[in-house]
Every structure is written in structure tokens, then in C-alpha cells.
Motif scaffolding. Structure first.
Motif, PDB file in Angstrom:
ATOM      1  N   ARG A  38     -14.092  27.320 -26.433  1.00  0.00           N
ATOM      2  CA  ARG A  38     -13.850  26.104 -27.217  1.00  0.00           C
ATOM      3  C   ARG A  38     -13.963  24.855 -26.338  1.00  0.00           C
ATOM      4  O   ARG A  38     -14.584  23.859 -26.730  1.00  0.00           O
ATOM      5  N   SER A  39     -13.375  24.921 -25.155  1.00  0.00           N
ATOM      6  CA  SER A  39     -13.411  23.774 -24.244  1.00  0.00           C
ATOM      7  C   SER A  39     -14.852  23.402 -23.893  1.00  0.00           C
ATOM      8  O   SER A  39     -15.236  22.230 -23.955  1.00  0.00           O
ATOM      9  N   ARG A  40     -15.655  24.395 -23.551  1.00  0.00           N
ATOM     10  CA  ARG A  40     -17.047  24.128 -23.184  1.00  0.00           C
ATOM     11  C   ARG A  40     -17.855  23.645 -24.396  1.00  0.00           C
ATOM     12  O   ARG A  40     -18.675  22.730 -24.287  1.00  0.00           O
ATOM     13  N   ARG A  41     -17.614  24.250 -25.557  1.00  0.00           N
ATOM     14  CA  ARG A  41     -18.307  23.830 -26.774  1.00  0.00           C
ATOM     15  C   ARG A  41     -18.031  22.363 -27.060  1.00  0.00           C
ATOM     16  O   ARG A  41     -18.949  21.582 -27.343  1.00  0.00           O
ATOM     17  N   ALA A  49     -20.516  25.833 -35.880  1.00  0.00           N
ATOM     18  CA  ALA A  49     -21.731  26.301 -36.556  1.00  0.00           C
ATOM     19  C   ALA A  49     -22.942  26.223 -35.625  1.00  0.00           C
ATOM     20  O   ALA A  49     -23.754  27.159 -35.562  1.00  0.00           O
ATOM     21  N   ARG A  50     -23.056  25.130 -34.895  1.00  0.00           N
ATOM     22  CA  ARG A  50     -24.195  24.960 -33.980  1.00  0.00           C
ATOM     23  C   ARG A  50     -24.128  25.969 -32.839  1.00  0.00           C
ATOM     24  O   ARG A  50     -25.147  26.552 -32.459  1.00  0.00           O
ATOM     25  N   LEU A  51     -22.935  26.196 -32.289  1.00  0.00           N
ATOM     26  CA  LEU A  51     -22.790  27.207 -31.245  1.00  0.00           C
ATOM     27  C   LEU A  51     -23.170  28.570 -31.804  1.00  0.00           C
ATOM     28  O   LEU A  51     -23.861  29.348 -31.141  1.00  0.00           O
ATOM     29  N   GLY A  52     -22.733  28.843 -33.014  1.00  0.00           N
ATOM     30  CA  GLY A  52     -23.090  30.105 -33.652  1.00  0.00           C
ATOM     31  C   GLY A  52     -24.592  30.281 -33.775  1.00  0.00           C
ATOM     32  O   GLY A  52     -25.119  31.360 -33.481  1.00  0.00           O
ATOM     33  N   GLU A  53     -25.283  29.237 -34.183  1.00  0.00           N
ATOM     34  CA  GLU A  53     -26.748  29.297 -34.282  1.00  0.00           C
ATOM     35  C   GLU A  53     -27.358  29.630 -32.927  1.00  0.00           C
ATOM     36  O   GLU A  53     -28.256  30.475 -32.823  1.00  0.00           O
ATOM     37  N   MET A  76     -22.053  40.070 -26.059  1.00  0.00           N
ATOM     38  CA  MET A  76     -21.649  38.883 -26.816  1.00  0.00           C
ATOM     39  C   MET A  76     -21.272  37.753 -25.864  1.00  0.00           C
ATOM     40  O   MET A  76     -21.636  36.600 -26.083  1.00  0.00           O
ATOM     41  N   LEU A  77     -20.565  38.080 -24.790  1.00  0.00           N
ATOM     42  CA  LEU A  77     -20.204  37.059 -23.798  1.00  0.00           C
ATOM     43  C   LEU A  77     -21.452  36.468 -23.148  1.00  0.00           C
ATOM     44  O   LEU A  77     -21.513  35.268 -22.892  1.00  0.00           O
ATOM     45  N   GLU A  82     -24.993  31.822 -22.473  1.00  0.00           N
ATOM     46  CA  GLU A  82     -26.313  31.179 -22.540  1.00  0.00           C
ATOM     47  C   GLU A  82     -26.295  30.017 -23.537  1.00  0.00           C
ATOM     48  O   GLU A  82     -26.814  28.940 -23.256  1.00  0.00           O
ATOM     49  N   ALA A  83     -25.662  30.231 -24.686  1.00  0.00           N
ATOM     50  CA  ALA A  83     -25.585  29.182 -25.703  1.00  0.00           C
ATOM     51  C   ALA A  83     -24.785  27.979 -25.207  1.00  0.00           C
ATOM     52  O   ALA A  83     -25.021  26.852 -25.624  1.00  0.00           O
ATOM     53  N   LEU A  84     -23.859  28.225 -24.279  1.00  0.00           N
ATOM     54  CA  LEU A  84     -23.025  27.165 -23.712  1.00  0.00           C
ATOM     55  C   LEU A  84     -23.605  26.611 -22.408  1.00  0.00           C
ATOM     56  O   LEU A  84     -22.949  25.851 -21.691  1.00  0.00           O
ATOM     57  N   GLU A  85     -24.846  27.041 -22.101  1.00  0.00           N
ATOM     58  CA  GLU A  85     -25.533  26.590 -20.884  1.00  0.00           C
ATOM     59  C   GLU A  85     -24.734  26.938 -19.635  1.00  0.00           C
ATOM     60  O   GLU A  85     -24.550  26.120 -18.728  1.00  0.00           O
ATOM     61  N   MET A  86     -24.273  28.187 -19.602  1.00  0.00           N
ATOM     62  CA  MET A  86     -23.485  28.673 -18.476  1.00  0.00           C
ATOM     63  C   MET A  86     -23.972  30.060 -18.083  1.00  0.00           C
ATOM     64  O   MET A  86     -24.740  30.687 -18.796  1.00  0.00           O
ATOM     65  N   ARG A  87     -23.489  30.523 -16.962  1.00  0.00           N
ATOM     66  CA  ARG A  87     -23.770  31.875 -16.479  1.00  0.00           C
ATOM     67  C   ARG A  87     -22.479  32.666 -16.564  1.00  0.00           C
ATOM     68  O   ARG A  87     -21.422  32.199 -16.146  1.00  0.00           O
ATOM     69  N   LEU A  88     -22.550  33.874 -17.093  1.00  0.00           N
ATOM     70  CA  LEU A  88     -21.379  34.741 -17.180  1.00  0.00           C
ATOM     71  C   LEU A  88     -21.112  35.355 -15.818  1.00  0.00           C
ATOM     72  O   LEU A  88     -22.018  35.852 -15.162  1.00  0.00           O
ATOM     73  N   ASN A  89     -19.849  35.320 -15.396  1.00  0.00           N
ATOM     74  CA  ASN A  89     -19.439  35.912 -14.132  1.00  0.00           C
ATOM     75  C   ASN A  89     -18.242  36.807 -14.413  1.00  0.00           C
ATOM     76  O   ASN A  89     -17.191  36.328 -14.829  1.00  0.00           O
ATOM     77  N   VAL A  90     -18.408  38.114 -14.203  1.00  0.00           N
ATOM     78  CA  VAL A  90     -17.326  39.072 -14.409  1.00  0.00           C
ATOM     79  C   VAL A  90     -16.923  39.584 -13.042  1.00  0.00           C
ATOM     80  O   VAL A  90     -17.772  39.936 -12.229  1.00  0.00           O
TER      81      VAL A  90
END
Length: 99
Positions: A38-41, A49-53, A76-77, A82-90
Motif C-alpha cells: 500500500r505504501s509503495r502504491r 485498480a491500476r495496480l491490479g491491472e 504473486m509477490l 514488478e507492478a510497483l517498479e521494485m525487485r523482490l528480495n526474500v
């Protein structure tokens, strides 16, 4: 007559039940992930809705995720990242007090 107990005592009693600690930890993780998305969105000025798209999700799924209502899969993460213009780091981190 029952004696009134503090929330701290009540919480400790609940968390002592079998499986409660794991359920509490899972809920904490879901809420943390939801807050981060939510914070990044909002930072990007995107609606749910746009993030969902962008992520291939429907708006209600994004809303549930942001509220901690669903435990996401790694794919999903990755889509959300990617939709949030970030890289996932686990990563794995040591437990507190583990030696």
C-alpha cells in the motif's frame, strides 16, 4: 465471580494455545506485506485498480492483500514487485535470541 484480566494476560493465554504462535506470525507477515504494498502504491500515485491491472489482479484482490487478508505466493509477490517498479528480495533472518 470472574476476576478481570489485562489484555496482556489474555493475549499470553491465547498465544500459549497449540498453533497460535504460528498463526499470529503468519498474520503479522501478511499485515507487513500489505502495508509495504500500500505504501509503495500510494508513493507511485496508483489506485488499487491500476495496480491490479499492472499485476494481473482485480481491485478486490489488491484490497484484500493490502489489508493482510491473504497470504501471497512467491509468484504473486514477484508480479506485485514488478507492478510497483521494485525487485523482490526474500531472505532468511536469525530468530531473536538464537545462538
Amino acid at each position: 465471580m470472574d476476576e478481570r484480566r489485562s489484555w496482556t494476560d489474555k493475549r499470553a493465554e491465547i498465544l500459549d494455545r497449540p498453533g497460535a504462535g504460528a498463526a499470529y506470525e503468519a498474520a503479522r507477515i501478511r499485515c507487513e506485506l500489505g502495508r509495504a504494498v500500500r505504501s509503495r502504491r500510494e508513493e507511485l500515485g496508483l489506485s488499487q485498480a491500476r495496480l491490479g491491472e499492472r499485476a494481473g489482479l482485480r481491485q478486490p484482490a489488491v484490497a484484500r492483500f493490502e489489508e493482510g487478508g491473504t497470504m501471497p505466493t512467491i509468484p504473486m509477490l514477484e508480479r506485485l514487485a514488478e507492478a510497483l517498479e521494485m525487485r523482490l528480495n526474500v531472505e532468511f533472518l536469525p530468530l531473536r535470541g538464537a545462538g
